[in-house]
Design an enzyme around this catalytic site. Structure first.
Site, PDB file in Angstrom:
ATOM      1  N   LYS A 162       0.745  -1.152  -0.050  1.00 23.41           N
ATOM      2  CA  LYS A 162      -0.201  -0.021  -0.032  1.00 23.41           C
ATOM      3  C   LYS A 162       0.919   1.442   0.023  1.00 23.41           C
ATOM      4  CE  LYS A 162      -4.434  -1.721   0.304  1.00 23.41           C
ATOM      5  NZ  LYS A 162      -5.246  -1.331  -1.039  1.00 23.41           N
ATOM      6  N   ASP A 243      -9.099  -0.030 -10.190  1.00 22.50           N
ATOM      7  CA  ASP A 243      -9.956  -0.641  -8.959  1.00 22.50           C
ATOM      8  C   ASP A 243     -11.086   0.348  -8.513  1.00 22.50           C
ATOM      9  OD1 ASP A 243     -10.901  -1.796  -6.644  1.00 22.50           O
ATOM     10  OD2 ASP A 243      -9.245  -1.580  -5.434  1.00 22.50           O
ATOM     11  N   LYS A 267     -14.284  -6.499  -7.695  1.00 23.69           N
ATOM     12  CA  LYS A 267     -14.582  -6.807  -6.218  1.00 23.69           C
ATOM     13  C   LYS A 267     -16.244  -6.883  -6.141  1.00 23.69           C
ATOM     14  CE  LYS A 267     -10.622  -4.292  -4.206  1.00 23.69           C
ATOM     15  NZ  LYS A 267     -10.159  -3.131  -3.788  1.00 23.69           N
TER      16      LYS A 267
HETATM   17 MG    MG Z   1      -7.169  -1.388  -4.618  1.00 23.67          MG
END
Ligand code: MG
Length: 362
Positions: A162, A243, A267
């Site tokens: 991250k 994303d 997702k």
């Molecule tokens: Mg992501």
């Protein structure tokens, strides 16, 4: 098999250590669980993650959408009429992808039980085992190096780092990790919208010039900034993964047609469940664009559903399904079997859940 009851509950599980991204910090998982019971006594489970900074959905809105809007419409409907139930789900209200995902999962769990097959086989059954990466939270470089070494010692072959807090420090973070773990482990970087387009191009090029060998960079710029995303994709060699910019099948189509990203991260909390995720797979496959299946901070309920999707389709070539490994407890018996980075799917009908503890029903 007709739907007799739709229940909503809350599941609460502490994390091993705080999960930190450019957008948020999580210490305890507190999600909504849906339990759908049929007149034949079969049970389907689903989960909605609270990720309001990405989906806008929070505990109250998710529960309200299910209890007041979607749930009552499902009572009496037959699981055999699957397409019409899914149609009802997606046309019941706009947005609200997290509660829709929870219901969609529970319906697929029952769909598998209806036909006595594991869901991944009904969806395509391409593989029955997947290998996940592990997320390294954004912290001081020294702590991230420590976490990365621990993950490699546990056998992880891919780390998702991250970043997106401050590009100069991000460069230091990735450099320090690469030096510590060597080149046999893949590194994915996720900026969670933390850079502006020019910054992103600059920092990714610096990483390329330094030979840091990133497998991909995820969501470098703001979710709404598709032009900025394309600018980054056009100006670096490293593959760019969309994303937060990609929720729906239409988002995926626009991103792919504009060549705004090289890959799509699917997702269930963004798509509203498996049904729409399959549409993204078909669109991406038509254009030869590979997909990743990722997750929010979810327990093994949501991650079992995501794993069944991930295993079913050939075009899904990357897996970021590590959240159960970040939790201090696992109250779910059955479902996908986690052995650190290795996820094996149960051959039991539906998702194969046996029992789920820690749920407080309303
Ligand atoms: Mg992501």
């Amino acid at each position: 098999m007709k739907i007799a009851q739709v229940q909503v509950g809350k599941i609460k599980i502490p994390l091993k250590k705080p999960f930190k991204t450019a957008l948020r910090e999580v210490r305890v998982l507190e999600n909504v669980v849906v339990k759908i019971t049929t007149d034949t006594g079969h049970i389907g489970y689903g989960e909605a993650a609270i990720t309001q900074v990405i989906t806008g959905d929070f505990m109250g809105s998710i529960k309200g959408a299910i209890i007041d809007e979607i749930g009552p419409k499902l009572i009496g409907r037959s699981i055999e009429d699957f397409e019409s139930i899914i149609d009802l789900l997606h046309n019941s209200l706009v947005n609200n992808t997290s509660p829709k995902a929870a219901i969609d999962m529970a319906l697929y769990d029952l769909f598998g039980q209806q036909y006595n097959a594991p869901v991944y086989k009904l969806l395509g059954g391409y593989r029955n085992e997947i290998i996940t990466d592990i997320t390294i939270s954004v912290n001081e470089p020294e702590e991230m190096v420590e976490d990365s070494i621990k993950a490699v010692e546990k056998g992880y072959k891919t780390l998702k780092i991250k970043v997106g807090k401050d590009w100069k420090k991000d460069l230091k973070r990735i450099k320090a990790i690469r030096e510590a773990i060597g080149y046999n482990v893949k590194i994915r970087a996720d900026a969670n919208q933390g850079w502006n387009p020019k910054e992103a191009v600059m920092v990714i090029r610096k990483m390329e010039d330094a030979g840091l060998d990133l497998e991909l960079v995820e969501q470098p710029v703001k979710a709404y900034d598709i032009e900025g995303l394309k600018y980054v994709t056009d100006n670096v060699i490293t593959p760019i993964l969309a994303d937060e910019s990609c929720f729906s099948p239409l988002d995926a189509l626009k991103i792919i047609q504009n060549r705004a990203a090289d890959m799509i991260n699917i997702k269930l909390m963004k798509t509203g469940g498996i049904y729409n995720a399959l549409k993204i797979c078909s669109i991406a496959e038509s254009f030869g664009v590979e997909c990743m299946v990722g997750c929010m901070m979810e327990s093994k309920i949501g991650l079992t559903a995501a794993s069944h999707l991930a295993a079913a389709k050939k075009i899904i070539s990357r897996y970021d399904l590590d959240s159960p490994n970040l939790l201090a407890e696992d109250p779910i018996i059955g479902g996908a079997q986690y052995n650190e980075y290795q996820i094996r799917l149960s051959e039991k009908p539906g998702f194969g859940f046996e029992s789920i503890g820690n749920i407080i029903y309303d």
